[in-house]
Design a protein around this motif. Structure first.
Motif, PDB file in Angstrom:
ATOM      1  N   ALA A   1       0.571  -1.601  -0.015  1.00  0.00           N
ATOM      2  CA  ALA A   1      -0.233   0.098   0.226  1.00  0.00           C
ATOM      3  C   ALA A   1       0.923   1.278   0.141  1.00  0.00           C
ATOM      4  CB  ALA A   1      -0.878   0.194   1.293  1.00  0.00           C
ATOM      5  N   ARG A   2       2.115   0.973  -0.191  1.00  0.00           N
ATOM      6  CA  ARG A   2       3.157   1.929   0.058  1.00  0.00           C
ATOM      7  C   ARG A   2       3.231   3.434   0.757  1.00  0.00           C
ATOM      8  NH1 ARG A   2       2.995   5.328  -6.041  1.00  0.00           N
ATOM      9  NH2 ARG A   2       0.714   4.759  -5.679  1.00  0.00           N
ATOM     10  N   PRO A   3       3.074   3.226   2.163  1.00  0.00           N
ATOM     11  CA  PRO A   3       2.976   3.702   3.301  1.00  0.00           C
ATOM     12  C   PRO A   3       4.006   4.175   3.438  1.00  0.00           C
ATOM     13  CG  PRO A   3       4.499   1.115   4.009  1.00  0.00           C
ATOM     14  CD  PRO A   3       3.937   1.519   2.161  1.00  0.00           C
ATOM     15  N   VAL A   4       3.774   5.590   4.185  1.00  0.00           N
ATOM     16  CA  VAL A   4       4.528   6.958   4.434  1.00  0.00           C
ATOM     17  C   VAL A   4       3.976   7.781   5.621  1.00  0.00           C
ATOM     18  CG1 VAL A   4       4.886   7.797   1.523  1.00  0.00           C
ATOM     19  CG2 VAL A   4       2.722   8.689   2.807  1.00  0.00           C
ATOM     20  N   TRP A   5       4.819   8.406   5.520  1.00  0.00           N
ATOM     21  CA  TRP A   5       5.053   9.211   7.051  1.00  0.00           C
ATOM     22  C   TRP A   5       4.614  10.724   6.817  1.00  0.00           C
ATOM     23  CZ3 TRP A   5       3.514   8.722  12.254  1.00  0.00           C
ATOM     24  CH2 TRP A   5       3.502   9.885  12.271  1.00  0.00           C
ATOM     25  N   VAL A   6       3.499  10.781   6.928  1.00  0.00           N
ATOM     26  CA  VAL A   6       3.492  12.790   7.071  1.00  0.00           C
ATOM     27  C   VAL A   6       3.664  13.665   8.007  1.00  0.00           C
ATOM     28  CG1 VAL A   6       2.175  14.128   5.691  1.00  0.00           C
ATOM     29  CG2 VAL A   6       1.673  11.523   4.604  1.00  0.00           C
ATOM     30  N   GLY A   7       4.140  14.408   7.445  1.00  0.00           N
ATOM     31  CA  GLY A   7       5.138  15.197   8.823  1.00  0.00           C
ATOM     32  C   GLY A   7       3.923  16.697   8.613  1.00  0.00           C
ATOM     33  N   GLU A   8       5.447  17.639   9.213  1.00  0.00           N
ATOM     34  CA  GLU A   8       4.504  19.226   9.285  1.00  0.00           C
ATOM     35  C   GLU A   8       4.288  20.098   7.835  1.00  0.00           C
ATOM     36  OE1 GLU A   8       3.742  20.599  11.990  1.00  0.00           O
ATOM     37  OE2 GLU A   8       4.386  18.739  13.014  1.00  0.00           O
ATOM     38  N   SER A   9       3.681  19.817   7.781  1.00  0.00           N
ATOM     39  CA  SER A   9       3.284  21.115   6.681  1.00  0.00           C
ATOM     40  C   SER A   9       4.488  21.994   6.335  1.00  0.00           C
ATOM     41  CB  SER A   9       1.539  22.377   6.772  1.00  0.00           C
ATOM     42  OG  SER A   9       1.020  21.282   6.704  1.00  0.00           O
ATOM     43  N   LEU A  10       4.482  22.730   5.045  1.00  0.00           N
ATOM     44  CA  LEU A  10       6.480  23.341   5.034  1.00  0.00           C
ATOM     45  C   LEU A  10       5.598  24.651   3.289  1.00  0.00           C
ATOM     46  CD1 LEU A  10       8.659  20.235   3.812  1.00  0.00           C
ATOM     47  CD2 LEU A  10       8.924  22.248   6.172  1.00  0.00           C
ATOM     48  N   GLN A  11       6.128  25.628   3.794  1.00  0.00           N
ATOM     49  CA  GLN A  11       5.490  26.682   2.908  1.00  0.00           C
ATOM     50  C   GLN A  11       6.521  26.517   1.715  1.00  0.00           C
ATOM     51  OE1 GLN A  11       3.336  28.712   3.502  1.00  0.00           O
ATOM     52  NE2 GLN A  11       3.545  29.601   1.026  1.00  0.00           N
ATOM     53  N   ALA A  12       5.724  26.222   0.147  1.00  0.00           N
ATOM     54  CA  ALA A  12       6.639  26.257  -0.707  1.00  0.00           C
ATOM     55  C   ALA A  12       7.593  27.156  -1.287  1.00  0.00           C
ATOM     56  CB  ALA A  12       5.549  25.497  -1.440  1.00  0.00           C
ATOM     57  N   ASP A  13       8.539  27.106  -2.493  1.00  0.00           N
ATOM     58  CA  ASP A  13       9.184  28.102  -2.312  1.00  0.00           C
ATOM     59  C   ASP A  13       8.375  28.763  -3.259  1.00  0.00           C
ATOM     60  OD1 ASP A  13      11.539  27.227  -0.602  1.00  0.00           O
ATOM     61  OD2 ASP A  13      12.163  26.473  -1.819  1.00  0.00           O
ATOM     62  N   GLU A  14       9.045  29.966  -3.370  1.00  0.00           N
ATOM     63  CA  GLU A  14       7.852  30.740  -4.120  1.00  0.00           C
ATOM     64  C   GLU A  14       8.756  30.500  -5.691  1.00  0.00           C
ATOM     65  OE1 GLU A  14       8.027  34.492  -2.971  1.00  0.00           O
ATOM     66  OE2 GLU A  14       7.046  34.636  -1.546  1.00  0.00           O
ATOM     67  N   PRO A  15       7.581  31.040  -6.643  1.00  0.00           N
ATOM     68  CA  PRO A  15       8.425  30.255  -8.022  1.00  0.00           C
ATOM     69  C   PRO A  15       9.133  31.348  -8.436  1.00  0.00           C
ATOM     70  CG  PRO A  15       6.402  30.958  -7.863  1.00  0.00           C
ATOM     71  CD  PRO A  15       6.503  30.624  -7.090  1.00  0.00           C
ATOM     72  N   ALA A  16      10.914  31.388  -9.662  1.00  0.00           N
ATOM     73  CA  ALA A  16      11.162  32.540  -9.590  1.00  0.00           C
ATOM     74  C   ALA A  16      10.377  33.459 -10.572  1.00  0.00           C
ATOM     75  CB  ALA A  16      12.531  32.062  -9.933  1.00  0.00           C
ATOM     76  N   ARG A  17      10.862  34.128 -10.864  1.00  0.00           N
ATOM     77  CA  ARG A  17      10.376  35.305 -11.821  1.00  0.00           C
ATOM     78  C   ARG A  17      10.952  35.607 -12.985  1.00  0.00           C
ATOM     79  NH1 ARG A  17       8.053  39.718  -9.681  1.00  0.00           N
ATOM     80  NH2 ARG A  17       9.599  39.847  -8.716  1.00  0.00           N
ATOM     81  N   SER A  18      10.334  36.240 -13.878  1.00  0.00           N
ATOM     82  CA  SER A  18      11.346  36.551 -15.065  1.00  0.00           C
ATOM     83  C   SER A  18      11.586  38.202 -15.651  1.00  0.00           C
ATOM     84  CB  SER A  18      11.337  36.431 -16.577  1.00  0.00           C
ATOM     85  OG  SER A  18      11.548  34.488 -16.028  1.00  0.00           O
ATOM     86  N   ILE A  19      12.537  38.948 -15.614  1.00  0.00           N
ATOM     87  CA  ILE A  19      12.042  40.386 -15.258  1.00  0.00           C
ATOM     88  C   ILE A  19      12.904  40.806 -16.327  1.00  0.00           C
ATOM     89  CG2 ILE A  19      12.855  42.284 -14.079  1.00  0.00           C
ATOM     90  CD1 ILE A  19      12.081  41.273 -11.314  1.00  0.00           C
ATOM     91  N   VAL A  20      12.640  41.921 -17.478  1.00  0.00           N
ATOM     92  CA  VAL A  20      13.429  42.332 -18.269  1.00  0.00           C
ATOM     93  C   VAL A  20      13.859  43.655 -17.730  1.00  0.00           C
ATOM     94  CG1 VAL A  20      12.571  43.266 -20.466  1.00  0.00           C
ATOM     95  CG2 VAL A  20      11.918  40.916 -19.877  1.00  0.00           C
ATOM     96  N   LEU A  21      15.011  43.813 -17.750  1.00  0.00           N
ATOM     97  CA  LEU A  21      15.698  46.019 -17.921  1.00  0.00           C
ATOM     98  C   LEU A  21      15.321  46.285 -18.780  1.00  0.00           C
ATOM     99  CD1 LEU A  21      18.022  44.526 -14.233  1.00  0.00           C
ATOM    100  CD2 LEU A  21      15.127  45.442 -14.389  1.00  0.00           C
ATOM    101  N   LEU A  22      14.416  47.050 -19.135  1.00  0.00           N
ATOM    102  CA  LEU A  22      15.048  48.262 -20.161  1.00  0.00           C
ATOM    103  C   LEU A  22      15.928  49.129 -20.068  1.00  0.00           C
ATOM    104  CD1 LEU A  22      15.228  48.649 -23.519  1.00  0.00           C
ATOM    105  CD2 LEU A  22      12.812  49.123 -23.348  1.00  0.00           C
ATOM    106  N   VAL A  23      17.150  49.578 -20.292  1.00  0.00           N
ATOM    107  CA  VAL A  23      18.040  50.576 -19.730  1.00  0.00           C
ATOM    108  C   VAL A  23      18.385  51.477 -20.682  1.00  0.00           C
ATOM    109  CG1 VAL A  23      18.545  49.326 -17.648  1.00  0.00           C
ATOM    110  CG2 VAL A  23      20.324  49.016 -19.353  1.00  0.00           C
ATOM    111  N   ASP A  24      18.530  52.632 -20.354  1.00  0.00           N
ATOM    112  CA  ASP A  24      18.707  53.559 -21.129  1.00  0.00           C
ATOM    113  C   ASP A  24      20.122  54.382 -20.771  1.00  0.00           C
ATOM    114  OD1 ASP A  24      19.013  56.412 -22.919  1.00  0.00           O
ATOM    115  OD2 ASP A  24      17.562  57.248 -21.505  1.00  0.00           O
ATOM    116  N   ALA A  25      20.990  53.942 -21.567  1.00  0.00           N
ATOM    117  CA  ALA A  25      22.756  54.235 -22.177  1.00  0.00           C
ATOM    118  C   ALA A  25      22.820  55.443 -22.980  1.00  0.00           C
ATOM    119  CB  ALA A  25      23.976  52.823 -22.286  1.00  0.00           C
TER     120      ALA A  25
END
Length: 318
Positions: free
Chosen positions: A73-97
């Motif tokens: 029956a594939r037993p598992v021990w279910v422990g404490e709740s963990l906060q999942a890592d926030e997913p990485a986001r993508s950011i475009v930096l458009l800079v004036d030179a």
């Protein structure tokens, strides 16, 4: 708390009440010792169940069977709740030179005159530091627009190329419309691939003075593609666009983003706070529990019980 990957397998345990009388009869009827019991003596009528070691043998067999069924029956021990890592986001930096970024109308941390480019590099570094898990791409606008650093999570390499930015890097104009077009084309391509669109931050001190696409056309494209523009205006308050052209504030407001008037060092370093207000809130349901498999433990228990039963069976038959 114990959980199971295949809980329906536990239904097999309901067969134990059926199996037990069969095993009990087999164990009881077997001769405990060929030397001490003659077949002609028959079985004692009062002997209606297993005795002594026979009970232990039955217990071990039932324990082995139960353990192996639970392992299936594939037993598992279910422990404490963990906060999942926030997913990485993508950011475009458009800079004036453009060359105007050399103007020394800012103050550094010690109050000394500093160029717009120098303070912008510091603010970019602080902004990247505030987003350690995010991925960035760096696009540069001068006479033309192009990608200097493709999307990367290597913040060290990104900082290196930001330090290389100099006013007038590749011309004397500001092709802001072209830069917006290049950035939005990249965002549209990501959407077509089914990827989440990145945030677009435009860091500039001036109005459009070159290129083929006007900011008005870029704004039309942004609204059509539903792309929010966040603009960081490094120009003094008296700078303004040509007649008929949208301001940086217009670009941000009409696209659904936000404009930041970074006329001084303090306002420039507030970019991180402003952008954080537009970041999606972390999903409170995005949690998971620790899960440790107990399969090996129940397999080991079942096999140990089988070995002990076999050992006891040999002793009883001796």
């Amino acid at each position: 708390m114990i959980g199971f990957g295949s809980p329906w397998v536990l239904l097999l345990l309901t067969a134990l009440p059926v199996i037990y009388p069969f095993w009990a009869r087999r164990v009881r009827d077997r001769a405990p010792s060929r030397l001490l019991r003659h077949p002609a003596l028959g079985r004692d009528p009062a002997d209606r169940g297993p005795r002594g070691g026979q009970r232990w043998l039955l217990a071990l067999l039932l324990l082995a069977l139960t353990s192996l069924v639970v392992a299936l029956a594939r037993p598992v021990w279910v422990g404490e709740s963990l906060q999942a890592d926030e997913p990485a986001r993508s950011i475009v930096l458009l800079v004036d030179a453009s060359p105007s970024m050399a103007s020394r109308d800012f103050r550094d941390a010690e109050g000394r005159p500093a160029s717009r480019m120098g303070v912008m590099r510091e603010a970019l570094d602080a902004f990247i530091t505030a987003h350690p898990r995010d991925r960035f791409s760096l696009m540069v606008v001068t006479d033309s627009a192009g990608t200097l650093v493709p999307e990367t999570d290597d913040h060290g390499a990104l900082r290196f190329w930001i330090e290389q930015l100099e006013p007038g890097l590749d011309g004397s104009a500001t092709a802001l419309g072209d830069g917006l077009a290049v950035a939005m084309e990249s965002i549209a391509e990501r959407r077509e691939r089914g990827e989440a669109p990145p945030q677009l931050l435009v860091w500039t001190d001036g109005v459009n003075t070159g290129g083929e696409m006007s900011p008005a056309e870029a704004l039309t494209l942004a609204r059509a593609e539903n792309i929010e523009l966040f603009t960081v205006n490094l120009a003094p308050g008296d700078a303004g666009p040509a007649s008929g052209e949208p301001t940086l504030e217009d670009l941000a407001r009409l696209s659904g983003g936000e404009a930041i008037a970074a006329g001084d060092r303090e306002a420039l370093f507030s970019v991180t706070d402003v952008i954080e207000r537009h970041e999606p809130e972390a999903d409170a349901r995005d949690t998971r529990r620790e899960r440790h498999s107990l399969l090996a433990w129940f397999l080991a228990l079942g096999l140990a019980a089988l070995l002990a039963a076999q050992f006891l069976n040999v002793r009883l038959a001796a």
